[in-house]
Design a protein around this motif. Structure first.
Motif, PDB file in Angstrom:
ATOM      1  N   GLY A   3       0.736  -1.121  -0.068  1.00 22.59           N
ATOM      2  CA  GLY A   3      -0.026  -0.040   0.002  1.00 22.59           C
ATOM      3  C   GLY A   3       0.785   1.210   0.088  1.00 22.59           C
ATOM      4  O   GLY A   3       0.036   2.376  -0.453  1.00 22.59           O
ATOM      5  N   CYS A   4       2.059   1.100   0.528  1.00 25.33           N
ATOM      6  CA  CYS A   4       3.065   2.400   0.629  1.00 25.33           C
ATOM      7  C   CYS A   4       3.588   2.508  -0.546  1.00 25.33           C
ATOM      8  O   CYS A   4       3.828   3.769  -0.975  1.00 25.33           O
ATOM      9  N   CYS A   5       3.958   1.489  -1.218  1.00 22.15           N
ATOM     10  CA  CYS A   5       5.097   1.603  -2.461  1.00 22.15           C
ATOM     11  C   CYS A   5       4.477   1.065  -3.887  1.00 22.15           C
ATOM     12  O   CYS A   5       4.987   1.360  -4.793  1.00 22.15           O
ATOM     13  N   TRP A   6       3.159   0.947  -4.056  1.00 26.21           N
ATOM     14  CA  TRP A   6       2.950   0.347  -5.443  1.00 26.21           C
ATOM     15  C   TRP A   6       3.002   1.396  -6.306  1.00 26.21           C
ATOM     16  O   TRP A   6       3.144   1.218  -7.480  1.00 26.21           O
ATOM     17  N   GLY A   7       2.580   2.706  -6.064  1.00 26.86           N
ATOM     18  CA  GLY A   7       2.623   3.777  -7.022  1.00 26.86           C
ATOM     19  C   GLY A   7       3.958   3.970  -7.281  1.00 26.86           C
ATOM     20  O   GLY A   7       4.289   4.016  -8.696  1.00 26.86           O
ATOM     21  N   LEU A   8       5.129   3.791  -6.460  1.00 31.26           N
ATOM     22  CA  LEU A   8       6.261   3.800  -7.065  1.00 31.26           C
ATOM     23  C   LEU A   8       6.829   2.806  -7.756  1.00 31.26           C
ATOM     24  O   LEU A   8       7.593   3.001  -8.616  1.00 31.26           O
ATOM     25  N   MET A   9       6.251   1.696  -7.598  1.00 34.32           N
ATOM     26  CA  MET A   9       6.673   0.440  -8.412  1.00 34.32           C
ATOM     27  C   MET A   9       6.225   0.676  -9.689  1.00 34.32           C
ATOM     28  O   MET A   9       6.949   0.306 -10.611  1.00 34.32           O
ATOM     29  N   MET A  10       5.175   1.162  -9.899  1.00 32.17           N
ATOM     30  CA  MET A  10       4.511   1.473 -11.229  1.00 32.17           C
ATOM     31  C   MET A  10       5.300   2.588 -11.826  1.00 32.17           C
ATOM     32  O   MET A  10       5.414   2.446 -13.083  1.00 32.17           O
ATOM     33  N   LEU A  11       6.233   3.207 -11.223  1.00 30.26           N
ATOM     34  CA  LEU A  11       7.275   4.057 -11.998  1.00 30.26           C
ATOM     35  C   LEU A  11       8.473   3.222 -12.832  1.00 30.26           C
ATOM     36  O   LEU A  11       9.055   3.902 -13.591  1.00 30.26           O
ATOM     37  N   LEU A  12       8.317   2.018 -12.384  1.00 26.96           N
ATOM     38  CA  LEU A  12       9.319   0.916 -12.957  1.00 26.96           C
ATOM     39  C   LEU A  12       8.948   1.235 -14.587  1.00 26.96           C
ATOM     40  O   LEU A  12       9.926   0.824 -15.608  1.00 26.96           O
ATOM     41  N   PHE A  13       7.932   1.249 -15.031  1.00 21.32           N
ATOM     42  CA  PHE A  13       7.251   1.412 -16.446  1.00 21.32           C
ATOM     43  C   PHE A  13       7.571   2.629 -17.008  1.00 21.32           C
ATOM     44  O   PHE A  13       7.693   2.652 -18.322  1.00 21.32           O
ATOM     45  N   VAL A  14       8.125   3.578 -16.372  1.00 17.86           N
ATOM     46  CA  VAL A  14       8.219   4.831 -16.966  1.00 17.86           C
ATOM     47  C   VAL A  14       9.952   5.161 -17.067  1.00 17.86           C
ATOM     48  O   VAL A  14      10.366   5.125 -18.472  1.00 17.86           O
ATOM     49  N   GLY A  15      10.698   4.433 -16.473  1.00 17.36           N
ATOM     50  CA  GLY A  15      12.238   4.445 -16.653  1.00 17.36           C
ATOM     51  C   GLY A  15      12.801   3.349 -17.096  1.00 17.36           C
ATOM     52  O   GLY A  15      13.944   3.274 -17.510  1.00 17.36           O
ATOM     53  N   GLY A  16      12.057   2.289 -17.155  1.00 16.59           N
ATOM     54  CA  GLY A  16      12.290   0.944 -17.585  1.00 16.59           C
ATOM     55  C   GLY A  16      12.471  -0.188 -16.827  1.00 16.59           C
ATOM     56  O   GLY A  16      13.209  -0.178 -15.310  1.00 16.59           O
ATOM     57  N   VAL A  17      11.584  -1.310 -16.856  1.00 20.19           N
ATOM     58  CA  VAL A  17      11.629  -2.249 -15.705  1.00 20.19           C
ATOM     59  C   VAL A  17      12.857  -2.871 -15.578  1.00 20.19           C
ATOM     60  O   VAL A  17      13.589  -3.237 -14.386  1.00 20.19           O
ATOM     61  N   MET A  18      13.934  -2.967 -16.658  1.00 16.62           N
ATOM     62  CA  MET A  18      15.181  -3.800 -16.510  1.00 16.62           C
ATOM     63  C   MET A  18      16.262  -2.775 -16.499  1.00 16.62           C
ATOM     64  O   MET A  18      17.257  -3.154 -16.905  1.00 16.62           O
ATOM     65  N   ASN A  19      16.052  -1.420 -16.459  1.00  8.54           N
ATOM     66  CA  ASN A  19      16.905  -0.261 -16.159  1.00  8.54           C
ATOM     67  C   ASN A  19      17.386  -0.214 -14.974  1.00  8.54           C
ATOM     68  O   ASN A  19      16.848   0.148 -13.857  1.00  8.54           O
TER      69      ASN A  19
END
Length: 252
Positions: free
Chosen positions: A195-211
């Motif tokens: 609940g604290c971090c799901w929004g930040l984890m979605m930012l992986l799609f912004v900068g690259g999941v494997m970056n």
């Protein structure tokens, strides 16, 4: 000298020493795996995006990535729970061993990884992310940033972050004895963490999941947010910064 030797012997007798050593080893191996892992051609396994092998490959990637990113930020809670276990044993109480609590925490992030893997495949099909798992639509990626920023300033984020930052508060509110109780406590704490971090984890799609630089930056952000005595209005500041970045990306 004898006292130091006895302290060292007692340390090796403690269960939490081996559990924590295993956690550090697991986190380290997860980062090594992410560093050497190679993306399959076109981001799919077996030549099809919607296929069980492809989904399982991405699910495994997300599980390992969540271990690498989230376990370090859970360390204060794990250490506090370990101390609580030791104290209850001394007082004749009954609290589940530390691995049971960690298992509950891990189960929640595994469920999140299953959802994130499906979302990743969906975004690939929709063209939101490319085969390298980097964002390709500025308007939509700006929307991700804005969504994450809005959630940063939400009351739900504040509540979840409070229980992640203060292990004493969490234990006092959610204490449950026994093995099943310890597992449920792990589930609850994992839920607060998601609940604290799901929004930040979605930012992986912004900068690259494997970056890996982007992954590491988000992991450090989450870690600092949970363990440092940041200013009271830090979530609001970071949220407004994310919203401004999203608007800039979308308008540009």
């Amino acid at each position: 000298m004898r006292t130091k030797t006895l302290s060292l012997v007692n340390l090796f007798r403690e269960e939490r020493f081996y559990v924590l050593f295993g956690l550090f080893a697991l986190v380290g191996l997860s980062w090594v795996w992410l560093f050497f892992w190679e993306m399959p051609p076109a981001g799919a396994v077996g030549g099809e995006i919607f296929s069980l092998p492809n989904y399982l490959a991405k699910f495994l990637m997300w599980v390992i990535m969540m271990v690498a990113m989230m376990m370090p930020s859970a360390l204060p809670m794990i250490l506090f729970y370990s101390g609580a276990v030791k104290k209850t044993k001394t007082d004749g109480g009954n609290l589940a061993p530390l691995p049971v609590f960690i298992l509950g925490y891990f189960v929640i992030w595994t469920v999140f990884s299953a959802w994130a893997a499906f979302l990743q495949i969906f975004f690939q099909v929709m063209g939101v992310v490319n085969s390298a798992l980097e964002g390709s639509e500025p308007l939509i990626l700006g929307g991700f940033l804005i969504l994450a920023g809005l959630y940063q300033v939400s009351p739900l984020k504040k509540t979840c972050l409070k229980f992640c930052q203060h292990p004493v508060m969490f234990i006092s509110k959610h204490w449950q004895p026994g093995t099943s109780g310890g597992f449920k406590m792990g589930l609850v704490h994992g839920s607060y963490c998601v609940g604290c971090c799901w929004g930040l984890m979605m930012l992986l799609f912004v900068g690259g999941v494997m970056n890996l630089l982007w992954v590491a930056a988000l992991a450090i952000f989450v870690l600092l947010e949970k363990i440092l005595p940041l200013p009271r209005r830090w979530p609001q500041f970071s949220g407004l910064l994310l919203i401004a970045s999203g608007l800039f990306l979308a308008i540009r």
